[in-house]
Design a protein around this motif. Structure first.
Motif, PDB file in Angstrom:
ATOM      1  N   TYR A 188       3.864  16.116 -20.411  1.00 45.90           N
ATOM      2  CA  TYR A 188       4.719  15.145 -19.716  1.00 45.90           C
ATOM      3  C   TYR A 188       5.321  15.718 -18.429  1.00 45.90           C
ATOM      4  O   TYR A 188       5.177  15.103 -17.363  1.00 45.90           O
ATOM      5  CB  TYR A 188       5.815  14.652 -20.660  1.00 45.90           C
ATOM      6  CG  TYR A 188       6.794  13.718 -20.006  1.00 45.90           C
ATOM      7  CD1 TYR A 188       6.457  12.403 -19.740  1.00 45.90           C
ATOM      8  CD2 TYR A 188       8.066  14.167 -19.636  1.00 45.90           C
ATOM      9  CE1 TYR A 188       7.352  11.537 -19.122  1.00 45.90           C
ATOM     10  CE2 TYR A 188       8.962  13.313 -19.019  1.00 45.90           C
ATOM     11  CZ  TYR A 188       8.610  12.005 -18.767  1.00 45.90           C
ATOM     12  OH  TYR A 188       9.491  11.157 -18.152  1.00 45.90           O
ATOM     13  N   PRO A 189       5.996  16.879 -18.478  1.00 39.08           N
ATOM     14  CA  PRO A 189       6.556  17.389 -17.226  1.00 39.08           C
ATOM     15  C   PRO A 189       5.506  17.697 -16.174  1.00 39.08           C
ATOM     16  O   PRO A 189       5.713  17.439 -14.980  1.00 39.08           O
ATOM     17  CB  PRO A 189       7.301  18.665 -17.651  1.00 39.08           C
ATOM     18  CG  PRO A 189       6.780  19.006 -18.990  1.00 39.08           C
ATOM     19  CD  PRO A 189       6.371  17.724 -19.620  1.00 39.08           C
ATOM     20  N   VAL A 203       4.320  14.375 -14.633  1.00 40.22           N
ATOM     21  CA  VAL A 203       5.334  13.796 -13.752  1.00 40.22           C
ATOM     22  C   VAL A 203       5.408  14.566 -12.437  1.00 40.22           C
ATOM     23  O   VAL A 203       5.506  13.979 -11.350  1.00 40.22           O
ATOM     24  CB  VAL A 203       6.713  13.792 -14.450  1.00 40.22           C
ATOM     25  CG1 VAL A 203       7.807  13.383 -13.474  1.00 40.22           C
ATOM     26  CG2 VAL A 203       6.700  12.839 -15.639  1.00 40.22           C
ATOM     27  N   VAL A 204       5.342  15.897 -12.502  1.00 42.36           N
ATOM     28  CA  VAL A 204       5.394  16.717 -11.288  1.00 42.36           C
ATOM     29  C   VAL A 204       4.188  16.436 -10.400  1.00 42.36           C
ATOM     30  O   VAL A 204       4.310  16.329  -9.168  1.00 42.36           O
ATOM     31  CB  VAL A 204       5.477  18.218 -11.656  1.00 42.36           C
ATOM     32  CG1 VAL A 204       5.251  19.083 -10.428  1.00 42.36           C
ATOM     33  CG2 VAL A 204       6.825  18.537 -12.285  1.00 42.36           C
ATOM     34  N   ALA A 210       4.653  13.153  -8.733  1.00 41.99           N
ATOM     35  CA  ALA A 210       5.697  13.282  -7.713  1.00 41.99           C
ATOM     36  C   ALA A 210       5.153  13.946  -6.452  1.00 41.99           C
ATOM     37  O   ALA A 210       5.463  13.527  -5.328  1.00 41.99           O
ATOM     38  CB  ALA A 210       6.866  14.082  -8.268  1.00 41.99           C
ATOM     39  N   SER A 243      11.404  18.313 -25.101  1.00 43.78           N
ATOM     40  CA  SER A 243      11.095  16.995 -24.544  1.00 43.78           C
ATOM     41  C   SER A 243      12.372  16.235 -24.198  1.00 43.78           C
ATOM     42  O   SER A 243      12.473  15.615 -23.135  1.00 43.78           O
ATOM     43  CB  SER A 243      10.264  16.188 -25.543  1.00 43.78           C
ATOM     44  OG  SER A 243       9.054  16.851 -25.843  1.00 43.78           O
ATOM     45  N   LEU A 296      13.877  17.979 -21.008  1.00 43.95           N
ATOM     46  CA  LEU A 296      13.139  17.927 -19.751  1.00 43.95           C
ATOM     47  C   LEU A 296      13.117  16.538 -19.123  1.00 43.95           C
ATOM     48  O   LEU A 296      13.124  16.410 -17.896  1.00 43.95           O
ATOM     49  CB  LEU A 296      11.701  18.414 -19.972  1.00 43.95           C
ATOM     50  CG  LEU A 296      11.514  19.919 -20.142  1.00 43.95           C
ATOM     51  CD1 LEU A 296      10.056  20.238 -20.393  1.00 43.95           C
ATOM     52  CD2 LEU A 296      12.002  20.674 -18.915  1.00 43.95           C
ATOM     53  N   GLU A 297      13.060  15.497 -19.952  1.00 46.45           N
ATOM     54  CA  GLU A 297      12.946  14.141 -19.405  1.00 46.45           C
ATOM     55  C   GLU A 297      14.084  13.805 -18.434  1.00 46.45           C
ATOM     56  O   GLU A 297      13.827  13.420 -17.289  1.00 46.45           O
ATOM     57  CB  GLU A 297      12.864  13.125 -20.537  1.00 46.45           C
ATOM     58  CG  GLU A 297      11.520  13.151 -21.262  1.00 46.45           C
ATOM     59  CD  GLU A 297      11.451  12.137 -22.387  1.00 46.45           C
ATOM     60  OE1 GLU A 297      12.289  11.205 -22.401  1.00 46.45           O
ATOM     61  OE2 GLU A 297      10.561  12.264 -23.246  1.00 46.45           O
ATOM     62  N   ILE A 332      13.961  16.207 -15.242  1.00 44.04           N
ATOM     63  CA  ILE A 332      12.920  15.880 -14.263  1.00 44.04           C
ATOM     64  C   ILE A 332      13.297  14.621 -13.483  1.00 44.04           C
ATOM     65  O   ILE A 332      13.088  14.545 -12.260  1.00 44.04           O
ATOM     66  CB  ILE A 332      11.564  15.689 -14.976  1.00 44.04           C
ATOM     67  CG1 ILE A 332      11.062  17.039 -15.494  1.00 44.04           C
ATOM     68  CG2 ILE A 332      10.531  15.077 -14.045  1.00 44.04           C
ATOM     69  CD1 ILE A 332       9.818  16.937 -16.353  1.00 44.04           C
ATOM     70  N   VAL A 357      15.861  15.570 -10.798  1.00 42.77           N
ATOM     71  CA  VAL A 357      15.260  16.322  -9.682  1.00 42.77           C
ATOM     72  C   VAL A 357      14.433  15.399  -8.793  1.00 42.77           C
ATOM     73  O   VAL A 357      14.552  15.423  -7.556  1.00 42.77           O
ATOM     74  CB  VAL A 357      14.392  17.477 -10.227  1.00 42.77           C
ATOM     75  CG1 VAL A 357      13.607  18.134  -9.102  1.00 42.77           C
ATOM     76  CG2 VAL A 357      15.256  18.511 -10.924  1.00 42.77           C
ATOM     77  N   LEU A 358      13.592  14.564  -9.409  1.00 42.56           N
ATOM     78  CA  LEU A 358      12.766  13.649  -8.623  1.00 42.56           C
ATOM     79  C   LEU A 358      13.623  12.603  -7.906  1.00 42.56           C
ATOM     80  O   LEU A 358      13.320  12.211  -6.775  1.00 42.56           O
ATOM     81  CB  LEU A 358      11.750  12.957  -9.540  1.00 42.56           C
ATOM     82  CG  LEU A 358      10.685  13.857 -10.177  1.00 42.56           C
ATOM     83  CD1 LEU A 358       9.706  13.029 -10.986  1.00 42.56           C
ATOM     84  CD2 LEU A 358       9.941  14.658  -9.106  1.00 42.56           C
TER      85      LEU A 358
END
Length: 411
Positions: free
Chosen positions: A178-179, A182-183, A186, A377, A380-381, A384, A387-388
């Protein structure tokens, strides 16, 4: 003599294939089967000597098989264990599993192993001819099972071991997927904004003739640099990533540095350490319970841990154990094992149940990995997203600041 040698050399170099055949025996009954041979003529001649009138011969095609994965080997181990426990003869068990394999490459591999066993090779020797798929741990356990006459039990333990190791890897991958996804998304979105969206806004700003705020100027300058030198940026980044992974695979010093760094990471380090401990204790427990001597077991344990730090520590432990030091003392000297692990190992050595104690430790750390994955999990959700949100939101604010100023001037 020289002629015989040349003939033997030519025969040894003939490439063999798997052929399926149909025919009728002396009683006229329809029979069918498979045979490994250098050609159809050899199959026909062999069957004729057995009194079989061949009606059909076909070469098995394995060319379209996919890559053989660890999951394929695990499934095969479980199936072979189940069949041998049920009393199915070894060669027949290989036939059944090979024909039922959805991956044709697996079928070919199993038929190669079967052919070696059929010609008199032991099962572990046949496996050792394929080190890409059957590692030293696998072959050593099979050898121990054959020597002790408990092949079915050893294969069952081996299948359970591989299933648990696969489960741990799957959980770690699911936690990281997942991370990473997403990165990656992004990065793609930010690249599109910098290469296409910002230049479009730049034309609007230049047409208005108004002075731009500092955040917008910085964003426009970064966009101009990316538009002018995008091929250099992506080329350098690609080269750095490729060089990093190339060095990681080829250099032992790089592996040691990175594995130490991974274990020290604030969020992921604890998860990786628990997974390594689960693999290390599970591997040693499985090998020791199968009757493999402790010093020989440690040969495979270090590599199975998947971490250079623990691989080096295992070599040190093996060296000390081979000179008469107890396993517990050697583990304490390595200084990489939690106190709970060394205490359980000590209890196991004193009670003569080392494999049982190590299995309980592995169960504990596998449960810890489950909990750590869930916690990771959940942590981090939101992290992230924040940060985004700051990155992409900051870019959008920088783009729209001049428009707000123009609105104020017009007003």
């Amino acid at each position: 003599m020289a002629t015989m040698t040349k003939t033997a050399a030519r025969g040894a170099s003939v490439k063999e294939h798997i052929f399926t055949w149909e025919g009728k025996d002396k009683a006229g009954k329809l029979v069918r089967g498979e045979m490994r041979a250098g050609g159809e003529a050899m199959v026909n001649a062999t069957l004729r000597r057995q009194g079989i009138l061949v009606t059909k011969i076909k070469k098995r095609d394995f060319k379209r098989g996919g890559r053989i994965t660890e999951k394929d080997i695990t499934l095969f181990t479980r199936q072979l264990s189940t069949m041998i426990k049920a009393g199915v003869p070894l060669l027949q068990a290989f036939d059944i599993v090979a024909k039922g394999a959805s991956n044709r490459s697996v079928g070919k591999l199993l038929m190669d192993v079967r052919a070696d066993v059929e010609t008199g090779s032991s099962l572990n020797q046949a496996f050792r001819k394929h080190p890409l798929y059957f590692d030293a741990l696998f072959c050593n356990l099979v050898a121990a099972g054959e020597a002790a006459g408990i092949l079915d039990s050893v294969l069952d333990r081996l299948a359970t071991y591989k299933e648990k190791i696969l489960a741990i890897r799957s959980k770690i991958k699911s936690a990281l997927f997942y991370p990473i996804a997403v990165v990656v998304v992004a990065v793609i979105v930010i690249t599109i904004i910098m290469l296409f969206v910002v230049p479009a806004f730049k034309q609007v700003f230049s047409g208005a003739g108004a002075s731009l705020p500092a955040p917008t100027l910085i964003l426009v300058a970064m966009s101009d640099f990316m538009v002018d030198y995008w091929y250099l940026i992506f080329g350098i980044l690609g080269g750095v990533v490729y060089g990093f992974f190339f060095m990681w695979r080829r250099s032992e010093k790089m592996q040691m540095v990175m594995d130490r760094l991974v274990l020290g990471l604030p969020i992921f380090g604890n998860l990786i350490r628990k997974a390594v401990m689960a693999r290390w204790t599970r591997t040693l427990s499985t090998m020791f319970s199968a009757g493999v001597p402790l010093v020989e077991s440690l040969d495979s344990v270090g590599g199975a841990s998947g971490n250079y730090v623990y691989r080096a520590a295992t070599k040190q432990i093996q060296s000390e154990v081979s000179t008469g030091t107890s396993l517990t003392v050697a583990m304490q000297n390595a200084n990489v094992f939690p106190n709970m692990v060394t205490q359980m190992a000590a209890i196991g050595e004193e009670s003569g149940q080392l494999d049982t104690m190590l299995s309980k430790v592995a169960d504990f750390f596998e449960a810890e990995v489950d909990d750590a994955v869930g916690a990771l999990s959940s942590l981090l959700e939101p992290l992230i997203m924040v940060v985004l949100g700051v990155l992409i939101g900051g870019m959008l604010v920088a783009l729209y600041l001049p428009i707000f100023k123009l609105g104020d001037v017009v007003g």
